[in-house]
Design a protein around this motif. Structure first.
Motif, PDB file in Angstrom:
ATOM      1  N   SER A  17      -8.187   6.358   3.863  1.00 53.56           N
ATOM      2  CA  SER A  17      -7.600   5.674   2.455  1.00 53.56           C
ATOM      3  C   SER A  17      -7.374   7.792   1.899  1.00 53.56           C
ATOM      4  N   SER A  18      -7.927   8.357   1.735  1.00 51.73           N
ATOM      5  CA  SER A  18      -7.856   9.558   1.638  1.00 51.73           C
ATOM      6  C   SER A  18      -8.407  10.935   2.424  1.00 51.73           C
ATOM      7  N   SER A  26      -4.338   9.566  -2.669  1.00 52.75           N
ATOM      8  CA  SER A  26      -4.112   8.895  -1.434  1.00 52.75           C
ATOM      9  C   SER A  26      -3.468   7.978  -1.278  1.00 52.75           C
ATOM     10  N   ALA A  63      -3.748   3.895   0.307  1.00 50.29           N
ATOM     11  CA  ALA A  63      -4.538   2.364   0.685  1.00 50.29           C
ATOM     12  C   ALA A  63      -4.498   2.169   2.299  1.00 50.29           C
ATOM     13  N   PHE A 106       1.372  -1.180  -0.100  1.00 49.92           N
ATOM     14  CA  PHE A 106      -0.380   0.393  -0.108  1.00 49.92           C
ATOM     15  C   PHE A 106       0.806   1.360   0.218  1.00 49.92           C
TER      16      PHE A 106
END
Length: 209
Positions: free
Chosen positions: A167-168, A156, A158, A79
């Motif tokens: 996430s954002s 963003s 995750a 991520f």
């Protein structure tokens, strides 16, 4: 000695630039995230660095932390954006290469101020030091520019649930680490330019009639 004043300035600028590079690498405030859910992120602000993410929380979300919660990036996690991994590697390289540049410049300046007149013990080390400064500056420039681009485009990330991060963000801005890195780039490039401009006395071409 009179011919190396600019190189002494290069050493000072390179030292400050190297210190700022190290400071920027250790700072967590690369990206400042503004979030709307304050149930865990109490202040509504989170800091995303290249090694970890932190925020203030009045909940006991992690053992050993009462208010500030930090979660370090461990290993290669899918991520984590590429620009953060690039920053980790390039800033470590910049720190090491910048240190080599300082060592080469110190050796050359030592020979100058001790009255050693061998060209091979002065000029090559100033040139090598200048090359290392410039290379270190470019290694800082790439991650700083890349991360600043991600901030301006509100990219963003995750995060997994264990990070307690959305996430954002609602909005994000560049943290203090980025301008510190920019100043480091400027100083390292200047010091490299000054070091490369060294000319050993008596090496200039003269025209005689």
């Amino acid at each position: 000695v009179n011919a190396s004043h600019l190189q002494l300035t290069a050493f000072v600028l390179g030292t400050v630039g190297w210190i700022l590079c190290t400071i920027s690498m250790g700072m967590v405030e690369w990206r400042v995230w503004h979030v709307d859910n304050t149930s865990i992120i109490s202040s509504g602000i989170a800091w995303v660095g290249i090694w970890k993410v932190c925020f203030i929380s009045y909940l006991h979300v992690s053992p050993g932390y009462r208010e500030q919660f930090c979660h370090k990036f461990s290993g290669y996690e899918s991520f984590v954006p590429h620009e953060i991994y690039a920053a980790q590697g390039l800033l470590l390289i910049a720190m090491f290469v910048g240190l080599l540049g300082l060592a080469a410049t110190i050796f050359a300046l030592r020979n100058v101020y001790m009255g050693i007149t061998h060209k091979t013990l002065i000029t090559p080390f100033f040139l090598v030091g200048g090359f290392f400064y410039i290379f270190a500056g470019l290694c800082v420039l790439i991650p700083v520019s890349w991360n600043f681009y991600s901030v301006t485009h509100n990219r963003s990330i995750a995060f997994p649930p264990s990070y307690y991060m959305p996430s954002s963000p609602v909005a994000q801005e560049a943290g203090p680490a980025i301008p510190v890195g920019i100043v480091a780039v400027i100083l390292l490039l200047l010091s490299g330019t000054f070091s490369l401009s060294y000319r050993f006395p008596g090496t200039t071409n003269t025209i005689t009639k």
